[in-house]
Design an enzyme around this catalytic site. Structure first.
Site, short mmCIF file in Angstrom:
data_model
loop_
_atom_site.label_atom_id
_atom_site.label_comp_id
_atom_site.label_asym_id
_atom_site.label_seq_id
_atom_site.Cartn_x
_atom_site.Cartn_y
_atom_site.Cartn_z
N GLU A 118 -3.51 1.21 -6.25
CA GLU A 118 -2.56 0.16 -6.54
C GLU A 118 -2.28 0.16 -8.03
O GLU A 118 -3.10 0.64 -8.83
CB GLU A 118 -3.10 -1.21 -6.08
CG GLU A 118 -2.06 -2.31 -6.05
CD GLU A 118 -0.83 -1.93 -5.24
OE1 GLU A 118 0.13 -1.41 -5.86
OE2 GLU A 118 -0.83 -2.14 -4.03
N CYS A 149 0.88 -1.17 0.00
CA CYS A 149 0.00 0.00 0.00
C CYS A 149 0.92 1.22 0.00
O CYS A 149 1.56 1.52 1.00
CB CYS A 149 -0.91 0.00 1.22
SG CYS A 149 -2.00 1.43 1.31
#
Length: 253
Positions: free
Chosen positions: A111, A2
């Site tokens: 992402e 992340c």
């Protein structure tokens, strides 16, 4: 992993959802990046018996955990994520796992799907958010680093785990999500040892998140507007003569 996320709910919404004692005003943030201040939730002082007031507090930490034993942060790698599978035993995270577990509220995260070099394709950014909207609480760790002159810096990291099947098509890792019914257990570092909360560090249900392709503007920290989350619409090439109607259309990647 992340590496970027967003938090766009209002302070009032967060205060109610997370059970916070108080929370000051702050703007919506659409592109939160490593080394920036991030909001985390910690367990506060227990209220008097019979009180209905919440005991959780919100504090700001720098995103990038620095263990207390580090002498010079400039010579230590930036730990924005901690692998859930090894955090309990790893020296950099062991103390925080035992004494300073936190929640990191978010509206979702970004992402990148990076195809193999052989495919010669560009990486594609995705905005990944809870399918039902609202806030999601990532499992986090907090550590306070003290310099030789006595100054202190609160730092934090987000725990990640193996991606579930729906996210794995984009990336092999995803943040650990703590469900609301497990907030208290995750934050309770007095009676809940790391091994007692290991079961919480699992991938979310397959349908919890939805992934929306977006433009690569999120790559630049200077880009901070809501347009970062606009779905990417790409027009396919025009159909050559002789093709049937419907061969050329708008599609979402």
């Amino acid at each position: 992993m992340c590496g970027r996320y967003a938090l766009t709910l209002t302070p009032e919404e967060l205060k109610e959802i997370l059970g916070l004692l108080e929370l000051g005003a702050f703007p919506a943030r659409y592109n939160i990046a490593p080394t920036q201040p991030i909001l985390v939730v910690v367990s506060g002082q227990a209220q008097e018996r019979g009180s209905n007031l919440p005991d959780r507090r919100a504090v700001l930490v720098r995103w990038g955990l620095t263990p207390s034993w580090v002498k010079d942060p400039k010579e230590f790698p930036l730990l924005i994520n901690a692998r859930a599978e090894t955090a309990i035993g790893k020296a950099s995270f062991r103390a925080a796992m035992r004494h300073r577990r936190v929640l990191v509220p978010a509206s979702g995260f970004y992402e990148w799907h990076r195809p193999s070099k052989e495919r010669n394709e560009k990486p594609q950014a995705y905005w990944i958010r809870p399918r039902r909207g609202g806030v999601v609480a990532f499992a986090g760790l907090m550590e306070t680093w003290s310099s030789a002159d006595g100054s202190e810096v609160d730092t934090g990291a987000i725990l990640t785990t193996a991606a579930n099947a729906s996210i794995a098509t984009i990336h092999d890792r995803m943040p650990v999500v703590i469900k609301p019914e497990d907030f208290a257990r995750w934050l309770d570092c007095k009676s809940q040892e790391p091994r007692d909360v290991a079961d919480l560090m699992q991938p979310t249900d397959e349908d919890f998140f939805e992934a929306i392709p977006v433009a690569d503007k999120v790559n630049k920290v200077a880009n901070m507007g809501a347009d970062l989350q606009t779905p990417l619409v790409v027009e396919t090439p025009q159909k050559p003569p002789g093709k049937k109607a419907g061969d050329g259309q708008l599609s979402l990647f």
